[in-house]
Design a protein around this motif. Structure first.
Motif, PDB file in Angstrom:
ATOM      1  N   PHE A 416      58.302  84.265  -1.451  1.00  0.00           N
ATOM      2  CA  PHE A 416      58.664  85.262  -0.443  1.00  0.00           C
ATOM      3  C   PHE A 416      57.368  85.890   0.048  1.00  0.00           C
ATOM      4  CE2 PHE A 416      60.196  89.247   1.226  1.00  0.00           C
ATOM      5  CZ  PHE A 416      61.543  89.100   1.488  1.00  0.00           C
ATOM      6  N   ARG A 417      57.089  85.826   1.393  1.00  0.00           N
ATOM      7  CA  ARG A 417      55.722  86.031   1.859  1.00  0.00           C
ATOM      8  C   ARG A 417      55.534  87.141   2.910  1.00  0.00           C
ATOM      9  NH1 ARG A 417      52.185  82.130   0.992  1.00  0.00           N
ATOM     10  NH2 ARG A 417      51.282  82.381   3.072  1.00  0.00           N
ATOM     11  N   THR A 418      56.508  88.003   3.122  1.00  0.00           N
ATOM     12  CA  THR A 418      56.387  88.955   4.238  1.00  0.00           C
ATOM     13  C   THR A 418      56.136  90.399   3.835  1.00  0.00           C
ATOM     14  OG1 THR A 418      58.787  89.323   4.338  1.00  0.00           O
ATOM     15  CG2 THR A 418      57.880  87.535   5.708  1.00  0.00           C
ATOM     16  N   ILE A 419      55.997  90.694   2.553  1.00  0.00           N
ATOM     17  CA  ILE A 419      55.821  92.094   2.137  1.00  0.00           C
ATOM     18  C   ILE A 419      54.381  92.523   2.395  1.00  0.00           C
ATOM     19  CG2 ILE A 419      56.112  93.783   0.289  1.00  0.00           C
ATOM     20  CD1 ILE A 419      57.826  91.718  -1.191  1.00  0.00           C
ATOM     21  N   GLU A 420      54.211  93.608   3.143  1.00  0.00           N
ATOM     22  CA  GLU A 420      52.870  94.144   3.395  1.00  0.00           C
ATOM     23  C   GLU A 420      52.442  95.007   2.209  1.00  0.00           C
ATOM     24  OE1 GLU A 420      52.193  95.431   7.499  1.00  0.00           O
ATOM     25  OE2 GLU A 420      52.150  93.245   7.694  1.00  0.00           O
ATOM     26  N   ALA A 421      51.139  95.011   1.927  1.00  0.00           N
ATOM     27  CA  ALA A 421      50.617  95.785   0.799  1.00  0.00           C
ATOM     28  C   ALA A 421      50.811  97.276   1.044  1.00  0.00           C
ATOM     29  CB  ALA A 421      49.142  95.466   0.587  1.00  0.00           C
ATOM     30  N   GLN A 422      51.267  97.981   0.018  1.00  0.00           N
ATOM     31  CA  GLN A 422      51.514  99.419   0.092  1.00  0.00           C
ATOM     32  C   GLN A 422      50.392 100.186  -0.604  1.00  0.00           C
ATOM     33  OE1 GLN A 422      54.799 100.320   1.787  1.00  0.00           O
ATOM     34  NE2 GLN A 422      54.062  98.271   2.326  1.00  0.00           N
ATOM     35  N   ILE A 423      50.303 101.471  -0.362  1.00  0.00           N
ATOM     36  CA  ILE A 423      49.174 102.265  -0.869  1.00  0.00           C
ATOM     37  C   ILE A 423      49.236 102.431  -2.382  1.00  0.00           C
ATOM     38  CG2 ILE A 423      48.089 104.548  -0.823  1.00  0.00           C
ATOM     39  CD1 ILE A 423      48.911 104.731   2.141  1.00  0.00           C
ATOM     40  N   THR A 424      50.437 102.670  -2.926  1.00  0.00           N
ATOM     41  CA  THR A 424      50.552 102.988  -4.350  1.00  0.00           C
ATOM     42  C   THR A 424      51.185 101.848  -5.132  1.00  0.00           C
ATOM     43  OG1 THR A 424      52.764 103.972  -4.162  1.00  0.00           O
ATOM     44  CG2 THR A 424      50.879 105.423  -3.746  1.00  0.00           C
ATOM     45  N   ASP A 425      50.896 101.838  -6.422  1.00  0.00           N
ATOM     46  CA  ASP A 425      51.530 100.850  -7.302  1.00  0.00           C
ATOM     47  C   ASP A 425      53.035 101.070  -7.361  1.00  0.00           C
ATOM     48  OD1 ASP A 425      49.124  99.545  -8.043  1.00  0.00           O
ATOM     49  OD2 ASP A 425      48.675 101.152  -9.442  1.00  0.00           O
ATOM     50  N   PHE A 426      53.466 102.332  -7.251  1.00  0.00           N
ATOM     51  CA  PHE A 426      54.899 102.612  -7.261  1.00  0.00           C
ATOM     52  C   PHE A 426      55.600 101.914  -6.102  1.00  0.00           C
ATOM     53  CE2 PHE A 426      58.326 105.164  -5.389  1.00  0.00           C
ATOM     54  CZ  PHE A 426      59.262 105.081  -6.412  1.00  0.00           C
ATOM     55  N   GLU A 427      55.055 102.030  -4.899  1.00  0.00           N
ATOM     56  CA  GLU A 427      55.674 101.381  -3.742  1.00  0.00           C
ATOM     57  C   GLU A 427      55.664  99.862  -3.886  1.00  0.00           C
ATOM     58  OE1 GLU A 427      54.238 103.555   0.124  1.00  0.00           O
ATOM     59  OE2 GLU A 427      52.767 103.798  -1.482  1.00  0.00           O
ATOM     60  N   ASN A 428      54.541  99.317  -4.321  1.00  0.00           N
ATOM     61  CA  ASN A 428      54.463  97.863  -4.492  1.00  0.00           C
ATOM     62  C   ASN A 428      55.472  97.376  -5.520  1.00  0.00           C
ATOM     63  OD1 ASN A 428      52.356  97.461  -2.614  1.00  0.00           O
ATOM     64  ND2 ASN A 428      50.816  98.059  -4.120  1.00  0.00           N
ATOM     65  N   ALA A 429      55.591  98.110  -6.627  1.00  0.00           N
ATOM     66  CA  ALA A 429      56.565  97.748  -7.658  1.00  0.00           C
ATOM     67  C   ALA A 429      57.990  97.880  -7.125  1.00  0.00           C
ATOM     68  CB  ALA A 429      56.376  98.623  -8.894  1.00  0.00           C
ATOM     69  N   ALA A 430      58.229  98.866  -6.265  1.00  0.00           N
ATOM     70  CA  ALA A 430      59.560  99.075  -5.700  1.00  0.00           C
ATOM     71  C   ALA A 430      59.970  97.889  -4.828  1.00  0.00           C
ATOM     72  CB  ALA A 430      59.600 100.368  -4.893  1.00  0.00           C
ATOM     73  N   PHE A 431      59.053  97.402  -3.984  1.00  0.00           N
ATOM     74  CA  PHE A 431      59.391  96.275  -3.126  1.00  0.00           C
ATOM     75  C   PHE A 431      59.622  95.004  -3.946  1.00  0.00           C
ATOM     76  CE2 PHE A 431      57.979  98.884   0.418  1.00  0.00           C
ATOM     77  CZ  PHE A 431      58.858  98.489   1.410  1.00  0.00           C
ATOM     78  N   VAL A 432      58.803  94.782  -4.956  1.00  0.00           N
ATOM     79  CA  VAL A 432      58.989  93.621  -5.828  1.00  0.00           C
ATOM     80  C   VAL A 432      60.339  93.705  -6.532  1.00  0.00           C
ATOM     81  CG1 VAL A 432      58.167  92.536  -7.956  1.00  0.00           C
ATOM     82  CG2 VAL A 432      56.534  93.120  -6.153  1.00  0.00           C
TER      83      VAL A 432
END
Length: 630
Positions: A416-432
């Motif tokens: 899955f290749r469309t997630i843009e990088a987020q500022i915080t680890d919390f946001e990145n973990a949330a999208f994953v």
């Protein structure tokens, strides 16, 4: 960015001369691989994430920030102290000499408690990088792109563009900013040489009160469009960062289901994660990186673009998928494909190469191989897949089907290749975690997200527009409970809020996810964290919280130095990245994440199952997990 092969790279002319040979053996390798792996099955899903980081250096006295070209040094130092890691992780090279990619050292398992480890693992990876840095002047951030990439003196150590050089020939992007691994400069050079000229990237500028109208920077460069920000190098696209997720399915059929169903969701997640509104020092009228990368790797000649029937390639190598793997009915874009390859695949009479799979692979093979190495030409087609991968890994699409590598115990995977990088680890973990939960709920309830692929492509275009999450509507299926793959869909245009949170006729994706997790016996820490992740998605969708792109835009437009002319100056960029660094390290940002990060980290011993029921539209249908209907 693909498999990193060591060796002597071949020029475009050398690669072109071997094109037919590489394609022929690439098809043979795929056939042999599918024949060998046809019975491969596993118990339960496995999954993992890839996060790309940007390295930065601050000059606090001058109020400047630079992309820091220290990837090679950091990777060497990481390798030396890898044995001291508290948690095993993997760091690898990326396109830019200012980027690093990281992954967990082993995949996560199909276990709810693993979702509790995602953010812990991400924080650990960032910590390992930060231990190598001067804490006062250096940092690592998960930004999708650097706002002033391509501006004068944007990198450290300083480097100048080489318009008459041998690699990118950019007037903005120094070749020193390309990772020295042979794959990266070779790809850059060969794409330019196959195309017959430099790549052309034009991003519409955001028209503010004092933005020149028309906005024209380079009247003497025909490729530079009026009212657009012009860029001319692969590095402007591949120098962006994202999150990619790989799912390992139990078997081939489940991998096909994941590939198809998640492809429909990719534009929705891209709009939710939008994080790239600034290019080459200007506010632009887009929020995402997708079309920038697409233009940055487009190797088609002018003639091929004008007359696609001649080459069959209607789009860049970086694009949306052109066919589903399980549904002929909804694969309505009639993709071009190599007819000889298609026939050869079907004539091989391999059980798991059906018409749809053959067409998918034959579509990849309409391209020329663009990167080859002199020591990897004569290979054993029974045990090697380099020639197949040379085409597979240079077709960058919103989803990627990945067969098991030979000689490994790895299974059938999709990416899955469309997630843009987020500022915080919390946001990145949330999208994953959101994507994992959606895939599990989808499988459990046998949801059907199929819509015509032509509408998915339209959704991808809409998802990149400024403030798409609030201003655009997207084609989506109302009757997702229809279990038959090719049953007739009820398709309507809905806002992201309606797709995620529901309306009077559609329950919303998050209600489906809650129905799935509500019957699980979860540890309170995991339950609280999952609840905060789902809430982030819901609040981004409703507009209660800003997307990263909207937050970045707001920061610039309210900065005291901003002149309402679309220009993002050096000092403004310094202040912006200092703020991003502080938010990354724990500073509250209520507009971006509210109090969800604190809630996620708090061991709430009074967690109740009904806390899942927040943020639902009371008028939306209730999902019945027993009967799979609403």
């Amino acid at each position: 960015m693909g498999i990193l092969v060591r060796g002597e790279p071949l020029s475009w002319e050398e690669t072109k001369a071997l094109s037919d040979y590489i394609k022929e053996h690439g098809v043979n390798q795929f056939i042999n691989l599918m024949r060998t792996m046809k019975q491969r099955k596993y118990e339960g899903l496995k999954w993992g994430d890839e996060i790309e980081y940007l390295l930065f250096k601050f000059d606090h006295q001058k109020k400047r920030v630079y992309l820091h070209r220290k990837t090679q040094e950091y990777l060497e130092r990481l390798g030396k102290h890898n044995c001291n890691f508290e948690m095993p992780v993997t760091f690898v090279e990326e396109y830019g000499s200012f980027q690093i990619e990281s992954t967990p050292n082993k995949p996560f398992l199909d276990d709810f408690e693993e979702l509790n480890n995602v953010i812990r693992d991400m924080r650990h990876r960032r910590k390992e990088l930060m231990l190598l840095m001067d804490k006062d002047t250096e940092t690592v951030l998960t930004l999708t792109n650097f706002p002033r990439l391509g501006c004068p003196d944007f990198c450290w150590p300083p480097a100048k563009p080489s318009p008459h050089g041998n690699v990118s020939q950019s007037i903005f992007f120094p070749d020193e900013c390309i990772n020295p691994h042979p794959r990266f400069p070779n790809l850059t050079r060969n794409i330019r040489q196959r195309r017959g000229k430099k790549v052309e990237i034009n991003v519409p500028i955001f028209k503010d009160k004092n933005t020149p109208d028309p906005f024209i920077e380079f009247p003497d460069i025909p490729a530079a469009k009026p009212n657009h920000v012009y860029m001319d190098a692969m590095g402007f696209g591949m120098g962006c960062c994202c999150i990619q997720m790989t799912f390992q399915a139990c078997n081939l059929d489940e991998a096909k289901v994941l590939y198809d169903q998640l492809a429909v969701v990719t534009p929705i997640v891209m709009a939710l994660s939008a994080a790239a509104p600034i290019y080459r020092g200007y506010l632009c009228d887009v929020d995402c990186r997708w079309d920038v990368i697409s233009a940055a790797v487009d190797d088609r000649t002018d003639e091929e673009i004008k007359n696609p029937g001649k080459s069959k390639a209607r789009s860049s190598r970086y694009s949306t998928i052109n066919s589903f793997l399980r549904s002929e009915k909804f694969s309505d874009v009639n993709p071009p494909y190599d007819e000889e390859v298609f026939k050869k695949l079907l004539d091989a009479n391999v059980e798991n190469i059906d018409t749809l799979m053959a067409r998918h692979i034959a579509h990849l093979f309409i391209r020329d191989p663009i990167s080859a190495f002199s020591n990897r030409i004569e290979l054993d087609d029974e045990t090697d897949t380099d020639h197949f991968e040379s085409l597979q890994s240079t077709n960058w699409q919103n989803m990627r089907f990945k067969p098991p590598p030979p000689g490994s115990d790895i299974g059938w995977r999709v990416e899955f290749r469309t997630i843009e990088a987020q500022i915080t680890d919390f946001e990145n973990a949330a999208f994953v975690s959101f994507c994992i939960l959606l895939s599990r709920a989808m499988a459990s309830f046998k949801c059907n997200f199929y819509i015509p692929l032509s509408l998915v492509q339209i959704n991808m275009e809409r998802a990149q527009k400024r403030d798409a999450v609030l201003q655009e509507k997207f084609y989506f299926r109302k009757n997702i409970q229809c279990c038959t793959c090719d049953c007739d869909p009820e398709i309507v245009e809905m806002t992201i809020d309606e797709i995620i949170n529901g309306n009077g006729e559609f329950p919303g994706i998050c209600k489906v996810i809650r129905a799935y997790i509500n019957n699980m016996d979860l540890e309170f820490v995991t339950a609280t964290r999952i609840c905060s992740y789902i809430s982030l998605m819901q609040k981004r969708a409703s507009g209660e919280l800003l997307t990263t792109a909207a937050w970045l835009r707001q920061f610039v437009q309210t900065h005291p130095l901003y002149k309402q002319d679309s220009v993002v100056s050096e000092e403004m960029t310094y202040d912006l990245l200092m703020e991003c660094n502080e938010i990354t390290n724990g500073k509250a940002c209520p507009e971006l994440i509210g109090t969800l990060r604190q809630t996620s980290d708090h061991n709430n011993k009074h967690f109740r199952r009904d806390s899942y029921q927040t943020n639902d539209d009371p008028s939306s249908p209730v999902f019945d997990a027993e009967s799979h209907v609403w």
